[in-house]
Design a protein around this motif. Structure first.
Motif, short mmCIF file in Angstrom:
data_model
loop_
_atom_site.label_atom_id
_atom_site.label_comp_id
_atom_site.label_asym_id
_atom_site.label_seq_id
_atom_site.Cartn_x
_atom_site.Cartn_y
_atom_site.Cartn_z
N ALA A 209 67.07 73.70 -7.97
CA ALA A 209 66.71 75.10 -7.75
C ALA A 209 66.10 75.64 -9.04
CB ALA A 209 67.93 75.92 -7.38
N LYS A 210 65.15 76.55 -8.88
CA LYS A 210 64.45 77.11 -10.03
C LYS A 210 64.52 78.63 -9.99
CE LYS A 210 60.32 75.03 -11.97
NZ LYS A 210 58.93 74.66 -11.75
N VAL A 211 64.67 79.24 -11.17
CA VAL A 211 64.60 80.70 -11.27
C VAL A 211 63.49 81.05 -12.26
CG1 VAL A 211 66.42 80.78 -13.04
CG2 VAL A 211 65.99 82.79 -11.64
N VAL A 212 62.68 82.05 -11.91
CA VAL A 212 61.57 82.47 -12.77
C VAL A 212 61.69 83.98 -13.00
CG1 VAL A 212 59.05 82.62 -13.05
CG2 VAL A 212 60.03 80.74 -11.74
N ALA A 213 61.70 84.39 -14.27
CA ALA A 213 61.72 85.83 -14.59
C ALA A 213 60.38 86.19 -15.23
CB ALA A 213 62.87 86.14 -15.55
N VAL A 214 59.74 87.23 -14.70
CA VAL A 214 58.40 87.63 -15.15
C VAL A 214 58.51 88.86 -16.05
CG1 VAL A 214 56.10 88.33 -14.35
CG2 VAL A 214 57.48 86.77 -12.96
N TYR A 215 57.72 88.85 -17.14
CA TYR A 215 57.75 89.96 -18.11
C TYR A 215 56.32 90.40 -18.42
CZ TYR A 215 62.47 88.19 -18.81
OH TYR A 215 63.76 87.78 -18.60
N ASP A 216 56.20 91.62 -18.99
CA ASP A 216 54.87 92.12 -19.34
C ASP A 216 54.25 91.31 -20.47
OD1 ASP A 216 54.91 94.10 -17.48
OD2 ASP A 216 55.89 95.55 -18.81
N ARG A 217 55.09 90.84 -21.40
CA ARG A 217 54.53 90.08 -22.53
C ARG A 217 55.55 89.03 -22.99
NH1 ARG A 217 55.47 91.44 -27.64
NH2 ARG A 217 57.47 92.48 -27.84
N PRO A 218 55.07 87.97 -23.66
CA PRO A 218 55.98 86.90 -24.08
C PRO A 218 56.68 87.27 -25.39
CG PRO A 218 53.71 86.29 -24.59
CD PRO A 218 53.65 87.65 -23.96
N PHE A 219 57.61 88.23 -25.32
CA PHE A 219 58.24 88.82 -26.52
C PHE A 219 58.98 87.79 -27.36
CE2 PHE A 219 60.78 89.19 -22.71
CZ PHE A 219 61.96 88.58 -23.09
N TRP A 220 59.47 86.70 -26.76
CA TRP A 220 60.20 85.67 -27.51
C TRP A 220 59.31 85.01 -28.57
CZ3 TRP A 220 59.21 85.83 -22.33
CH2 TRP A 220 58.26 84.94 -21.84
N ARG A 221 58.00 84.99 -28.31
CA ARG A 221 57.09 84.36 -29.28
C ARG A 221 57.07 85.17 -30.59
NH1 ARG A 221 51.97 82.73 -25.34
NH2 ARG A 221 53.20 81.57 -23.81
N ASP A 222 57.26 86.51 -30.49
CA ASP A 222 57.30 87.35 -31.71
C ASP A 222 58.44 86.92 -32.64
OD1 ASP A 222 55.45 88.74 -30.31
OD2 ASP A 222 56.74 90.47 -29.86
N GLN A 223 59.50 86.36 -32.04
CA GLN A 223 60.66 85.94 -32.85
C GLN A 223 60.55 84.49 -33.28
OE1 GLN A 223 64.29 86.70 -30.43
NE2 GLN A 223 62.89 87.78 -29.07
N GLY A 224 59.38 83.88 -33.07
CA GLY A 224 59.20 82.47 -33.43
C GLY A 224 59.90 81.53 -32.47
#
Ligand SMILES: Cc1cc2nc3c(=O)[nH]c(=O)nc-3n(C[C@H](O)[C@H](O)[C@H](O)COP(=O)(O)OP(=O)(O)OC[C@H]3O[C@@H](n4cnc5c(N)ncnc54)[C@H](O)[C@@H]3O)c2cc1C
Length: 363
Positions: A209-224
């Motif tokens: 089973a797969k779960v996908v959460a969608v966001y406006d921007r890839p904020f995790w990339r800002d934290q490296g």
């Protein structure tokens, strides 16, 4: 109704077989039990973009292909579909009950993998564009096949309960062998050892089973952070960046709870637990997805059977047993990915099996 080749199943193997037969100008018909093509390939669009020209969707089935999957690369090129490399820049996250959340870097340890721009279902849509619509029948499920002299009679059930027989010189079984053995009756029955051997072939990823959460921007990339994580807490055990290059950002996870256990949990509780987990791993912005998708393949009767409840810990050795390779004088041909002589289980395997079944010289 009569046809030379009846293809049962409109997943990648069946549709690619139809594409190849179409190019060979052969007579064929494809029946698909669901009301959509693609089978295990399923890309869900955001409600706001569904039906628009800028097709952006998130993969709830397969996501990746790899550099050695050359048929996939060639076919995507042939169909004019763009690819991009899975985003892996930055640190990964890990969590367990003792140590909590930690970052780690694993340079070069993840094999490079590639994704289809817009979602894997674009491959299905583009293939279908090359096949005359009158040769594709959705919501038509094969129920039984009878060998009658020099041809086969296939009993087909339509969505409205209609029943029809289709006569074919040969049948391509473009569905998982285990599912075929559980859901399509054969007359005369196959020898017991052959039936048992086909039943024993696990359907790849059917218990997942797969779960996908969608966001406006890839904020995790800002934290490296790369968006990649492993967890011993769950509900997702392995998480990846699922963003589209020019579209919304997303994270996806494979659920780690075994299929048998998942059946006892309310899907709304799984979604809530996944969001809480993404927040633990990637920070407070992860608590506010704009959309969340959950797909449990074990509950999909056109993919999984009860046999697929047993967890698979390794990629099985796929391919048909010798006794199942020339059934009914070569008129009954298994050609889903699980039947492939190489790359079985993968998208690439679906192409390998379809090429073998349609006589395309192997490349
Ligand atoms: C969650 C998940 C993640 C995956 N990730 C990857 C990945 O990243 N990379 C990769 O290479 N592979 C991955 N895979 C595997 C990949 O999806 C398969 O290799 C591929 O889609 C198999 O295609 P197929 O056509 O052989 O089978 P299917 O896609 O299963 O197609 C079979 C078709 O037959 C139809 N059907 C069934 N019964 C009947 C009937 N009685 N009559 C008519 N039609 C019928 C079904 O509806 C279906 O459309 C993943 C699979 C899943 C579920």
């Amino acid at each position: 109704m009569k046809t030379e080749t009846l293809i049962i199943g409109g997943g990648l193997s069946g549709l690619y077989a139809a594409y190849l037969l179409s190019r060979q100008e052969r007579d064929f018909l494809l029946i698909e039990g669901r009301n959509r093509l693609g089978g295990r390939i399923l890309s869900e669009a955001l409600p706001s973009t569904a039906g628009s020209n800028t097709f952006t969707a998130f993969d709830l089935g397969p996501t990746w292909y790899w550099p050695d999957h050359q048929r996939m690369s060639r076919l995507l090129d042939e169909l004019g579909i763009e690819n991009f490399r899975q985003y892996t820049n930055g640190a990964s996250r890990y969590e367990d009950p003792q140590r909590g959340v930690e970052s780690f870097s694993n340079p070069g340890q993840m094999p490079p993998s590639f994704r289809v721009a817009g979602g894997m279902a674009r491959l299905i849509d583009r293939l279908a564009e090359h096949i005359p619509t009158e040769r594709l029948r959705l919501s038509n499920r094969a129920a039984g096949i009878t060998l009658q002299g020099g041809h086969l009679e296939v009993a087909v059930r339509g969505a409205a309960g209609t029943e029809q027989n289709i006569r074919a010189d040969r049948v391509l079984m473009a569905l998982p062998p285990r599912l075929a053995m559980r859901s399509i009756s054969l007359e005369p029955a196959l020898p017991v050892p052959v039936h048992q051997a086909l039943l024993a072939i696990p359907t790849w990823m059917a218990g997942h089973a797969k779960v996908v959460a969608v966001y406006d921007r890839p904020f995790w990339r800002d934290q490296g952070l790369s968006g990649h994580a492993f967890s011993h807490i769950g509900p997702a055990m392995e998480i990846h960046d699922a963003s589209q290059p020019d579209g919304p950002a997303a994270l996806f996870g494979f659920l780690g709870v075994p299929a048998q256990e998942r059946r006892k949990i309310d899907p709304a509780a799984v979604r809530a637990a996944a969001i809480a987990q993404f927040e633990r791993l990637f920070g407070p912005e992860a608590a506010q997805p704009t959309a969340i998708f959950l797909k449990d393949w074990i509950d999909d009767p056109l993919t999984a059977t009860e046999d697929d409840l047993a967890p698979l810990y390794n990629h099985p050795e796929y391919g048909l047993p010798a006794a199942a390779q020339h059934l009914w004088d070569g008129r009954l041909i298994f050609c889903a990915t699980e039947a492939a002589s190489s790359y079985g289980g993968y998208l690439e395997g679906a192409l390998v099996a379809a090429e073998a079944a349609t006589g395309k010289p192997s490349t």
